[in-house]
Design an enzyme around this catalytic site. Sequence first.
Site, PDB file in Angstrom:
ATOM      1  N   GLY A   1       0.766  -1.423   0.050  1.00 39.96           N
ATOM      2  CA  GLY A   1       0.097   0.063  -0.055  1.00 39.96           C
ATOM      3  C   GLY A   1       0.708   1.041   0.171  1.00 39.96           C
ATOM      4  O   GLY A   1       0.125   2.465   0.453  1.00 39.96           O
TER       5      GLY A   1
ATOM      6  N   ASN B   1       1.410   2.997  -2.580  1.00 37.91           N
ATOM      7  CA  ASN B   1       0.901   3.950  -3.324  1.00 37.91           C
ATOM      8  C   ASN B   1      -0.371   4.699  -2.682  1.00 37.91           C
ATOM      9  O   ASN B   1      -0.469   5.596  -2.898  1.00 37.91           O
ATOM     10  CB  ASN B   1       0.396   3.057  -4.857  1.00 37.91           C
ATOM     11  CG  ASN B   1       1.802   3.442  -5.883  1.00 37.91           C
ATOM     12  OD1 ASN B   1       2.220   4.237  -6.306  1.00 37.91           O
ATOM     13  ND2 ASN B   1       2.311   2.243  -5.893  1.00 37.91           N
TER      14      ASN B   1
ATOM     15  N   ARG C   1     -14.229 -15.392 -11.207  1.00 30.39           N
ATOM     16  CA  ARG C   1     -13.996 -14.045 -11.314  1.00 30.39           C
ATOM     17  C   ARG C   1     -15.065 -12.830 -11.445  1.00 30.39           C
ATOM     18  O   ARG C   1     -15.100 -12.016 -10.455  1.00 30.39           O
ATOM     19  CB  ARG C   1     -12.908 -13.810 -12.512  1.00 30.39           C
ATOM     20  CG  ARG C   1     -12.153 -12.792 -12.367  1.00 30.39           C
ATOM     21  CD  ARG C   1     -11.316 -12.582 -13.499  1.00 30.39           C
ATOM     22  NE  ARG C   1     -10.272 -13.650 -13.676  1.00 30.39           N
ATOM     23  CZ  ARG C   1      -9.227 -13.649 -12.611  1.00 30.39           C
ATOM     24  NH1 ARG C   1      -8.884 -12.580 -12.006  1.00 30.39           N
ATOM     25  NH2 ARG C   1      -8.479 -14.592 -12.666  1.00 30.39           N
TER      26      ARG C   1
ATOM     27  N   ARG D   1      -4.692  -8.534  -8.900  1.00 26.01           N
ATOM     28  CA  ARG D   1      -5.794  -9.656  -9.500  1.00 26.01           C
ATOM     29  C   ARG D   1      -6.335  -8.857 -10.746  1.00 26.01           C
ATOM     30  O   ARG D   1      -6.714  -7.976 -10.884  1.00 26.01           O
ATOM     31  CB  ARG D   1      -6.723  -9.861  -8.245  1.00 26.01           C
ATOM     32  CG  ARG D   1      -7.866 -10.650  -8.908  1.00 26.01           C
ATOM     33  CD  ARG D   1      -8.895 -10.893  -7.684  1.00 26.01           C
ATOM     34  NE  ARG D   1      -9.888 -11.351  -8.087  1.00 26.01           N
ATOM     35  CZ  ARG D   1     -10.370 -12.834  -8.404  1.00 26.01           C
ATOM     36  NH1 ARG D   1      -9.050 -13.560  -8.143  1.00 26.01           N
ATOM     37  NH2 ARG D   1     -11.355 -13.130  -8.844  1.00 26.01           N
TER      38      ARG D   1
ATOM     39  N   LEU E   1      -8.909  -7.750 -13.029  1.00 25.74           N
ATOM     40  CA  LEU E   1     -10.356  -7.585 -13.167  1.00 25.74           C
ATOM     41  C   LEU E   1     -11.270  -8.325 -14.154  1.00 25.74           C
ATOM     42  O   LEU E   1     -10.872  -8.486 -15.438  1.00 25.74           O
ATOM     43  CB  LEU E   1     -10.801  -5.883 -13.373  1.00 25.74           C
ATOM     44  CG  LEU E   1     -10.329  -5.152 -12.142  1.00 25.74           C
ATOM     45  CD1 LEU E   1     -10.112  -3.682 -12.712  1.00 25.74           C
ATOM     46  CD2 LEU E   1     -11.107  -5.289 -11.034  1.00 25.74           C
TER      47      LEU E   1
ATOM     48  N   HIS F   1       1.995   0.853 -13.381  1.00 27.40           N
ATOM     49  CA  HIS F   1       2.728  -0.313 -13.594  1.00 27.40           C
ATOM     50  C   HIS F   1       4.293   0.076 -13.473  1.00 27.40           C
ATOM     51  O   HIS F   1       4.631   1.216 -14.019  1.00 27.40           O
ATOM     52  CB  HIS F   1       2.614  -0.611 -15.258  1.00 27.40           C
ATOM     53  CG  HIS F   1       3.217  -1.927 -15.536  1.00 27.40           C
ATOM     54  ND1 HIS F   1       2.608  -3.103 -14.813  1.00 27.40           N
ATOM     55  CD2 HIS F   1       4.318  -2.189 -16.204  1.00 27.40           C
ATOM     56  CE1 HIS F   1       3.489  -4.251 -15.271  1.00 27.40           C
ATOM     57  NE2 HIS F   1       4.418  -3.529 -15.950  1.00 27.40           N
TER      58      HIS F   1
ATOM     59  N   GLU G   1      -7.540  -6.396 -21.747  1.00 28.48           N
ATOM     60  CA  GLU G   1      -6.263  -7.125 -21.963  1.00 28.48           C
ATOM     61  C   GLU G   1      -5.098  -6.417 -20.842  1.00 28.48           C
ATOM     62  O   GLU G   1      -5.172  -5.320 -20.959  1.00 28.48           O
ATOM     63  CB  GLU G   1      -5.866  -7.098 -23.512  1.00 28.48           C
ATOM     64  CG  GLU G   1      -4.616  -7.937 -23.706  1.00 28.48           C
ATOM     65  CD  GLU G   1      -4.401  -7.861 -25.093  1.00 28.48           C
ATOM     66  OE1 GLU G   1      -3.060  -8.434 -25.536  1.00 28.48           O
ATOM     67  OE2 GLU G   1      -5.052  -7.552 -26.113  1.00 28.48           O
TER      68      GLU G   1
ATOM     69  N   ASP H   1      -2.472  -4.677 -18.924  1.00 24.04           N
ATOM     70  CA  ASP H   1      -1.417  -3.640 -19.234  1.00 24.04           C
ATOM     71  C   ASP H   1      -1.236  -3.246 -20.627  1.00 24.04           C
ATOM     72  O   ASP H   1      -0.238  -2.905 -21.241  1.00 24.04           O
ATOM     73  CB  ASP H   1      -0.162  -4.277 -18.787  1.00 24.04           C
ATOM     74  CG  ASP H   1       0.174  -4.576 -17.178  1.00 24.04           C
ATOM     75  OD1 ASP H   1      -0.720  -4.073 -16.700  1.00 24.04           O
ATOM     76  OD2 ASP H   1       0.927  -5.710 -16.972  1.00 24.04           O
TER      77      ASP H   1
HETATM   78  C1  GRF Z   1       3.843  -1.008  -7.445  1.00 21.65           C
HETATM   79  O1  GRF Z   1       4.938  -1.136  -7.925  1.00 21.65           O
HETATM   80  C2  GRF Z   1       2.790  -0.899  -8.724  1.00 21.65           C
HETATM   81  O2  GRF Z   1       3.291  -0.236  -9.644  1.00 21.65           O
HETATM   82  C3  GRF Z   1       2.505  -2.416  -8.919  1.00 21.65           C
HETATM   83  O3  GRF Z   1       2.502  -2.880  -7.674  1.00 21.65           O
HETATM   84  C4  GRF Z   1       3.324  -2.326  -6.614  1.00 21.65           C
HETATM   85  C5  GRF Z   1       2.557  -2.072  -5.543  1.00 21.65           C
HETATM   86  O4  GRF Z   1       3.010  -1.302  -4.388  1.00 21.65           O
HETATM   87  N1  GRF Z   1       1.274  -2.420  -9.632  1.00 21.65           N
HETATM   88  P1  GRF Z   1       2.256  -0.744  -3.168  1.00 21.65           P
HETATM   89  O5  GRF Z   1       1.427  -2.013  -2.688  1.00 21.65           O
HETATM   90  O6  GRF Z   1       1.690   0.352  -3.601  1.00 21.65           O
HETATM   91  O7  GRF Z   1       3.436  -0.393  -2.124  1.00 21.65           O
END
Ligand code: GRF
Length: 199
Positions: free
Chosen positions: A11, A13, A64, A90, A92, A108, A142, A144
């Site tokens: 977490g 981000n 899913r 995961r 979607l 990403h 699809e 990314d």
């Molecule tokens: C990040 O590097 C993000 O780009 C990728 O997963 C990682 C998650 O890190 N999709 P965090 O959980 O936000 O620390």
Amino acid sequence: MNFVVFSSGQGGNLQAIIDAVQNKKIKGKISCVFCNKAKAYTLKRAARAKIPSLCLNPDDFPSREAFDKEVLQYLKGHSVDFIVLAGYKRLLSGYFIRHFRDKILNIHPTLLPAFKGLHGIRDAFDYGVKLTGVTVHFVVEEMDTGVIIAQEPVRVDPKDTKESLERKIHRVEHRIYPKVINLFAQGKIKIVGRQVVIG
Ligand code: GRF
């Protein structure tokens, strides 16, 4: 604008987004946090910020789509204008993606279209690239491949390890994702073909 953050792990981000909302750098509100891993640290961050959260275990659902339908049901109880994937590990369902068409953002940790998938940093490092980076993009079915909103390069120095590269990438992520979210929350990002127009 209200948004939901989907997050499965550390977490980092999510924290950057919470901080940006608190500092008014994102003019919007996190209505809730969704997680698919009961032990994820990201849930603690949500609780600390007093943001409601929901965690569901995919093993409790037959498919899913059934899982995503339950998530959508929960989201109906919150006001949600768009979705922010922040380390959501995961895929979607098409069902969910169609419901929020052009309203799901993802970050990403490589320069897409290079090194798609769950282990982008490791894959880029192992490949020996000298330049990698971060991509923020819209989510389509699809993985990314959605329209790119923002990218920032990160140089791989000879003395970098996988861990130091990871730290550099995360620093960039935490800086650019809140900026993009703020632009999107203000209706300043429009998709035109494979491009976005900002402003
Ligand atoms: C990040 O590097 C993000 O780009 C990728 O997963 C990682 C998650 O890190 N999709 P965090 O959980 O936000 O620390």
